[in-house]
Design an enzyme around this catalytic site. Sequence first.
Site, PDB file in Angstrom:
ATOM      1  N   LEU A 124     -54.347 -25.559   2.981  1.00  0.00           N
ATOM      2  CA  LEU A 124     -53.647 -26.798   2.592  1.00  0.00           C
ATOM      3  C   LEU A 124     -52.792 -26.546   1.372  1.00  0.00           C
ATOM      4  O   LEU A 124     -51.570 -26.602   1.416  1.00  0.00           O
ATOM      5  CB  LEU A 124     -54.666 -27.911   2.317  1.00  0.00           C
ATOM      6  CG  LEU A 124     -54.109 -29.182   1.649  1.00  0.00           C
ATOM      7  CD1 LEU A 124     -53.087 -29.861   2.539  1.00  0.00           C
ATOM      8  CD2 LEU A 124     -55.218 -30.127   1.248  1.00  0.00           C
ATOM      9  N   ASP A 125     -53.421 -26.264   0.270  1.00  0.00           N
ATOM     10  CA  ASP A 125     -52.759 -25.990  -1.006  1.00  0.00           C
ATOM     11  C   ASP A 125     -53.508 -24.831  -1.651  1.00  0.00           C
ATOM     12  O   ASP A 125     -54.513 -25.054  -2.320  1.00  0.00           O
ATOM     13  CB  ASP A 125     -52.807 -27.234  -1.896  1.00  0.00           C
ATOM     14  CG  ASP A 125     -52.220 -26.996  -3.277  1.00  0.00           C
ATOM     15  OD1 ASP A 125     -51.632 -25.929  -3.498  1.00  0.00           O
ATOM     16  OD2 ASP A 125     -52.368 -27.888  -4.134  1.00  0.00           O
ATOM     17  N   PRO A 126     -53.066 -23.616  -1.346  1.00  0.00           N
ATOM     18  CA  PRO A 126     -51.788 -23.249  -0.738  1.00  0.00           C
ATOM     19  C   PRO A 126     -51.839 -23.194   0.791  1.00  0.00           C
ATOM     20  O   PRO A 126     -52.870 -22.883   1.374  1.00  0.00           O
ATOM     21  CB  PRO A 126     -51.551 -21.842  -1.304  1.00  0.00           C
ATOM     22  CG  PRO A 126     -52.939 -21.268  -1.426  1.00  0.00           C
ATOM     23  CD  PRO A 126     -53.820 -22.431  -1.836  1.00  0.00           C
ATOM     24  N   ASP A 129     -48.597 -26.920   2.013  1.00  0.00           N
ATOM     25  CA  ASP A 129     -47.589 -27.199   0.989  1.00  0.00           C
ATOM     26  C   ASP A 129     -46.418 -26.229   1.101  1.00  0.00           C
ATOM     27  O   ASP A 129     -45.249 -26.629   1.083  1.00  0.00           O
ATOM     28  CB  ASP A 129     -48.205 -27.185  -0.417  1.00  0.00           C
ATOM     29  CG  ASP A 129     -48.869 -25.866  -0.780  1.00  0.00           C
ATOM     30  OD1 ASP A 129     -49.147 -25.056   0.127  1.00  0.00           O
ATOM     31  OD2 ASP A 129     -49.129 -25.638  -1.982  1.00  0.00           O
TER      32      ASP A 129
END
Length: 450
Positions: A124-126, A129
């Site tokens: 997700l993050d990273p 994104d």
Amino acid sequence: MKQILVLGAGRIARPLIRYLLGQRDVRMVIGTIDAGGAEALVGGHPHARVLRLDVSDEAALAPLVEECHLVISLLPAALNARVARVALDRGKSLINTSYVSPELAALHDEAERRGVLFLCEIGLDPGIDHMSAVRVIDLLLQAGGRVTEFTSCCGGFPAPDANTNPWGYKFSWSPRGVMLAGRNAARFLRRGEIIEIPGDQLFAHRWPYQVEGQGVFEMYPNRDSLIYVDAYSLTGITGMFRGTLRYPGWCDTMRVAATLGLFDLEAHPWPAGTTYAAFTSRRVPSGPGPLVHRLADFAGVAPDSEVIARLEWAGLLSDRPLPAAGQTAAPLDLFGDRLARLMVYKPGERDMVAMRHTFSATFPDGHREDVTSSLVAAGQPFGDTAMARTVSLPAAIAARLLLDGELQLTGVQIPVYAEIYEPVLAELEEQGVHIQETHAIHYPGPLSRA
């Protein structure tokens, strides 16, 4: 049949395991310290085998890597370089969701020579994104624009109906990972000036941030934003910021925790009978007056502040004995363990993730284009968390693409290439992970994938 070796089976593993076992030609070996938990995740699936494994035991790890077509690491980031070395020696590709460490980055040239892909930062993050940001940036560049400012923020926290403690947080991923992230120094670009934030001052730099339909959060810097300028094709940009989102109050409390040394990594012996109050206040000068007043004065907050109330709610100012009393442990681990015991999701409670990018671009005719890209997802009551789905599904989809021969990249890479982000984002949409893009189209070359 293609065999996948999955290392680690923690909080975010279930969607990945279920997705890949749903492919008709896949067998899976799961190596983990928590073999019992992994057995529960696979539910007796005939194409899954669970082994108790300590990845520091290379003699046990190496034959498992040798037998597989692909390694997926869901382990703590610090272990990925060790796994990558074993995979590289045996010519196997590796997927993981963690940031690229210097040790892993150093393997890039050798991985290219061996013709293997180490795909990192595909969560997700990273992860999402990167992919969602570069998709918009590529469209802006194709339309003749030049991106001048970019801001990205992402966070995971309880959904509003599950936000039931004064910290505004519950753990949906590794508690130690959350704590370690609170030590990171940060760097970003603001109006052409590089701003550097030391790790011990991270939480002193936060700003209110509005997410449409969700209310006001607070945003603070996330690591080094500038390492992605080239990766995102943003040469010449004057503003580049990547941040973390939390409910208001988190940063003030964590700033005080850092002042009190609760993020320290050096292990200490804790004599038998050591209390949480003694642990939390060990940096506070002795003197007259109640401990709460001395601690508040040392930390620069009022004794009746919400920060002190949160510390008290967590039992960090109590006479309760430390669980490690009589042992040696790092303050960060004791602090994280205490919060993790209290900040848990009850059955049926939902977590939420929120991500938002903003882009400003200028065009040859002199006009400016503002674009936003956002993701808000809630967990499934009594099902998968939003964090688990958004972290592990991108890795699972990328694994399928790699096994199917659809990814030709080699070396140590992150998902900033169209051959990765286009199919992964498209399939995430099919899986119910929806990214919304909004922009006012004025330029003749519209921002459209049609």
